[in-house]
Design an enzyme around this catalytic site. Structure first.
Site, PDB file in Angstrom:
ATOM      1  N   ASP A 119      39.847  19.973  24.638  1.00 18.30           N
ATOM      2  CA  ASP A 119      41.265  19.807  24.361  1.00 18.30           C
ATOM      3  C   ASP A 119      41.511  18.989  23.117  1.00 18.30           C
ATOM      4  O   ASP A 119      41.208  17.804  23.078  1.00 18.30           O
ATOM      5  CB  ASP A 119      41.880  19.104  25.576  1.00 18.30           C
ATOM      6  CG  ASP A 119      43.364  18.991  25.457  1.00 18.30           C
ATOM      7  OD1 ASP A 119      44.005  20.037  25.363  1.00 18.30           O
ATOM      8  OD2 ASP A 119      43.869  17.857  25.437  1.00 18.30           O
ATOM      9  N   GLY A 170      50.190  25.804  23.346  1.00 15.51           N
ATOM     10  CA  GLY A 170      51.302  24.883  23.148  1.00 15.51           C
ATOM     11  C   GLY A 170      51.050  23.931  21.993  1.00 15.51           C
ATOM     12  O   GLY A 170      50.139  23.100  22.067  1.00 15.51           O
ATOM     13  N   GLY A 174      55.596  19.315  23.734  1.00 18.19           N
ATOM     14  CA  GLY A 174      55.503  18.263  24.761  1.00 18.19           C
ATOM     15  C   GLY A 174      56.655  17.265  24.731  1.00 18.19           C
ATOM     16  O   GLY A 174      57.255  17.023  23.681  1.00 18.19           O
ATOM     17  N   SER A 175      56.932  16.688  25.897  1.00 21.10           N
ATOM     18  CA  SER A 175      58.091  15.793  26.040  1.00 21.10           C
ATOM     19  C   SER A 175      57.937  14.481  25.272  1.00 21.10           C
ATOM     20  O   SER A 175      58.927  13.814  24.996  1.00 21.10           O
ATOM     21  CB  SER A 175      58.330  15.497  27.520  1.00 21.10           C
ATOM     22  OG  SER A 175      57.197  14.858  28.072  1.00 21.10           O
ATOM     23  N   CYS A 177      55.916  14.374  22.433  1.00 22.84           N
ATOM     24  CA  CYS A 177      55.180  14.821  21.257  1.00 22.84           C
ATOM     25  C   CYS A 177      56.076  14.820  20.029  1.00 22.84           C
ATOM     26  O   CYS A 177      57.246  15.176  20.112  1.00 22.84           O
ATOM     27  CB  CYS A 177      54.702  16.226  21.576  1.00 22.84           C
ATOM     28  SG  CYS A 177      54.373  17.222  20.161  1.00 22.84           S
ATOM     29  N   ARG A 259      53.061   8.096  27.981  1.00 20.51           N
ATOM     30  CA  ARG A 259      52.880   8.109  26.520  1.00 20.51           C
ATOM     31  C   ARG A 259      52.104   9.327  26.034  1.00 20.51           C
ATOM     32  O   ARG A 259      51.236   9.874  26.734  1.00 20.51           O
ATOM     33  CB  ARG A 259      52.152   6.848  26.084  1.00 20.51           C
ATOM     34  CG  ARG A 259      50.751   6.728  26.664  1.00 20.51           C
ATOM     35  CD  ARG A 259      50.184   5.386  26.320  1.00 20.51           C
ATOM     36  NE  ARG A 259      48.802   5.224  26.742  1.00 20.51           N
ATOM     37  CZ  ARG A 259      48.127   4.110  26.599  1.00 20.51           C
ATOM     38  NH1 ARG A 259      48.700   3.044  26.057  1.00 20.51           N
ATOM     39  NH2 ARG A 259      46.875   4.025  26.975  1.00 20.51           N
ATOM     40  N   GLY A 260      52.449   9.725  24.824  1.00 18.54           N
ATOM     41  CA  GLY A 260      51.708  10.782  24.163  1.00 18.54           C
ATOM     42  C   GLY A 260      50.319  10.275  23.826  1.00 18.54           C
ATOM     43  O   GLY A 260      50.158   9.103  23.471  1.00 18.54           O
ATOM     44  N   ALA A 262      48.678  11.001  21.329  1.00 18.49           N
ATOM     45  CA  ALA A 262      48.573  10.745  19.890  1.00 18.49           C
ATOM     46  C   ALA A 262      49.592   9.695  19.447  1.00 18.49           C
ATOM     47  O   ALA A 262      49.887   9.563  18.260  1.00 18.49           O
ATOM     48  CB  ALA A 262      48.780  12.041  19.112  1.00 18.49           C
ATOM     49  N   GLU A 335      77.076  27.539  30.116  1.00 18.10           N
ATOM     50  CA  GLU A 335      77.582  28.137  31.353  1.00 18.10           C
ATOM     51  C   GLU A 335      76.574  27.979  32.488  1.00 18.10           C
ATOM     52  O   GLU A 335      76.946  27.856  33.651  1.00 18.10           O
ATOM     53  CB  GLU A 335      77.841  29.628  31.092  1.00 18.10           C
ATOM     54  CG  GLU A 335      78.397  30.412  32.242  1.00 18.10           C
ATOM     55  CD  GLU A 335      78.513  31.888  31.882  1.00 18.10           C
ATOM     56  OE1 GLU A 335      79.633  32.392  31.853  1.00 18.10           O
ATOM     57  OE2 GLU A 335      77.471  32.534  31.618  1.00 18.10           O
TER      58      GLU A 335
HETATM   59  P1  5GP Z   1      55.159  17.777  28.762  1.00 16.70           P
HETATM   60  O1  5GP Z   1      54.845  18.453  30.054  1.00 16.70           O
HETATM   61  O2  5GP Z   1      55.256  16.309  28.887  1.00 16.70           O
HETATM   62  O3  5GP Z   1      56.345  18.384  28.066  1.00 16.70           O
HETATM   63  O4  5GP Z   1      53.931  18.101  27.789  1.00 16.70           O
HETATM   64  C1  5GP Z   1      52.640  17.663  28.084  1.00 16.70           C
HETATM   65  C2  5GP Z   1      51.711  18.060  26.951  1.00 16.70           C
HETATM   66  O5  5GP Z   1      52.080  17.428  25.723  1.00 16.70           O
HETATM   67  C3  5GP Z   1      50.284  17.641  27.137  1.00 16.70           C
HETATM   68  O6  5GP Z   1      49.598  18.391  28.104  1.00 16.70           O
HETATM   69  C4  5GP Z   1      49.729  17.773  25.732  1.00 16.70           C
HETATM   70  O7  5GP Z   1      49.373  19.082  25.409  1.00 16.70           O
HETATM   71  C5  5GP Z   1      50.932  17.390  24.878  1.00 16.70           C
HETATM   72  N1  5GP Z   1      50.797  16.018  24.360  1.00 16.70           N
HETATM   73  C6  5GP Z   1      50.479  14.893  25.039  1.00 16.70           C
HETATM   74  N2  5GP Z   1      50.504  13.819  24.236  1.00 16.70           N
HETATM   75  C7  5GP Z   1      50.821  14.259  23.017  1.00 16.70           C
HETATM   76  C8  5GP Z   1      50.999  13.626  21.748  1.00 16.70           C
HETATM   77  O8  5GP Z   1      50.913  12.416  21.587  1.00 16.70           O
HETATM   78  N3  5GP Z   1      51.292  14.449  20.715  1.00 16.70           N
HETATM   79  C9  5GP Z   1      51.418  15.801  20.849  1.00 16.70           C
HETATM   80  N4  5GP Z   1      51.675  16.543  19.778  1.00 16.70           N
HETATM   81  N5  5GP Z   1      51.303  16.427  22.032  1.00 16.70           N
HETATM   82  C10 5GP Z   1      51.004  15.668  23.095  1.00 16.70           C
END
Ligand code: 5GP
Length: 350
Positions: A119, A170, A174-175, A177, A259-260, A262, A335
């Site tokens: 990954d 994807g 991400g939420s 990201c 947290r992300g 990255a 709507e």
């Molecule tokens: P969510 O379900 O929160 O919308 O998305 C989760 C996904 O966001 C993760 O499985 C991974 O692929 C992606 N993600 C996680 N952390 C980061 C980040 O720091 N940067 C980016 N670009 N993607 C992230």
């Protein structure tokens, strides 16, 4: 002249209802099989360090889905995490690239793991190809290899050719990201899935799922699984401390970190510091504690089952065959979201 194509994501479309011959939504089958592995629900918990440790992996796998343990710890800690799982055939572990990734895979396979997720942020790359090939050569068919992330057919095909069994799709949805605003790259998730589904491998839709409807749309657009990060954040089973914070109204709110991987915070925790030549591509937030993850997973499955009957789909493959998407306008979107309070508010103003 710019040569552009249009990309669509969850909120741009709705699924058009179709004839239903299924008596009850209880009668649909949501299972997915890949080789000798079978999952009764198509949900996967994200391999983020604030989402999937042993407890989350156990909770989601016991409900029939898959948990993928994060790799942001020492190999020894990863082994300990894996040894605590109850259903080893339903829990994967993620690895990074090159020698250190392969060493992690070796230790974890020795501990009994047989699902490995290679990954990285940009999976359409030579190093991912090398790592996947190397795993395939070493473990032959004894390993289920998930690889990603990609957002195009070319990327998915490249990883399939390297030997991946499942492709994770994807880039930037991400939420937590920020890749799209930091780099300008990404593909709206539904278009990414529609492109990647041309490759003959099961897909995981990773990122951007906020409601059960998003999962239904992802599955209908070609995903075999959906991966959830933010949706599962703050639940009892996520790793991390519960922190009480006092709000202005005197009430206490319990929160957890999400947290992300990255984000600056995650990079500093795992690498000591973030190099100057880099920018963070994720953020770090506090989310309210939300109780057992089972409630969220069951609600998600309720939406998926119901969604399947709206077009008479007995299986997920059936859903993919029957799905008819309609592109909608912002008015169509408004709507479809609860709006009674907006109307009452306008009424009060009069
Ligand atoms: P969510 O379900 O929160 O919308 O998305 C989760 C996904 O966001 C993760 O499985 C991974 O692929 C992606 N993600 C996680 N952390 C980061 C980040 O720091 N940067 C980016 N670009 N993607 C992230």
């Amino acid at each position: 002249m710019l040569n552009t194509v249009k990309g669509l994501t969850f909120d741009d479309v709705l699924l058009v209802p179709g004839y239903n011959g299924i008596k009850s939504r209880q009668n649909v089958t949501t299972s997915v099989s890949v080789g000798r592995y079978s999952f009764s629900i198509p949900l996967i918990s994200s391999n983020m360090d604030t989402v999937t440790g042993t407890q989350m992996a156990n909770a989601i796998s016991e409900l029939g889905g898959m948990g993928i343990l994060h790799r942001f710890c020492s190999i020894e800690d990863n082994v300990t995490m894996f040894k605590g799982v109850h259903l080893p055939d339903k829990v994967g572990i993620s690895i990074g690239l090159g020698r250190s990734g392969l060493e992690r895979a070796e230790a974890l396979t020795k501990a009994g793991a047989s699902i490995i997720c290679v990954d990285v942020a940009h999976g359409h790359s030579k190093e991912v190809n090398r790592t996947v090939r190397s795993l395939r050569e070493t473990y032959h068919d004894n390993l289920l290899i998930i690889a990603g992330n990609v957002a195009t057919y070319a990327g998915a095909d490249y990883l399939a050719a390297a030997g991946a069994d499942i492709i994770k799709v994807g880039i930037g949805a991400g939420s937590v990201c920020t890749t799209r605003i930091k780099t300008g790259f990404g593909v709206p998730q539904l278009s990414a899935l529609q492109d990647c589904r041309k490759v003959d491998r099961p897909l995981i839709s990773d990122g951007g799922i906020r409601f059960p409807a998003d999962a239904v749309k992802a599955l209908a657009a070609g995903a075999d699984f959906v991966m959830l990060g933010g949706m599962l954040s703050g639940t009892d089973e996520t790793p991390g401390e519960i922190v009480p914070i006092k709000k202005a109204n005197g009430k206490t709110l319990k929160v957890k970190r999400f947290r992300g991987m990255a984000s600056r915070e995650a990079q500093e925790d795992f690498m000591g510091s973030m190099s100057e030549w880099k920018t963070a591509e994720g953020i770090s937030v506090e989310v309210p504690c939300r109780g057992p993850v089972k409630n969220i997973l069951l609600d998600m499955m309720g939406g998926i089952r119901s969604g399947m009957t709206y077009c008479g789909a007995a299986t997920i493959k059936d859903l993919q065959r029957k799905a008819q998407f309609m592109e909608i306008t912002p008015a169509g979107k408004a709507e479809g979201t609860p709006h009674v309070l907006d109307r009452l508010h306008v009424g009060e103003d009069r």
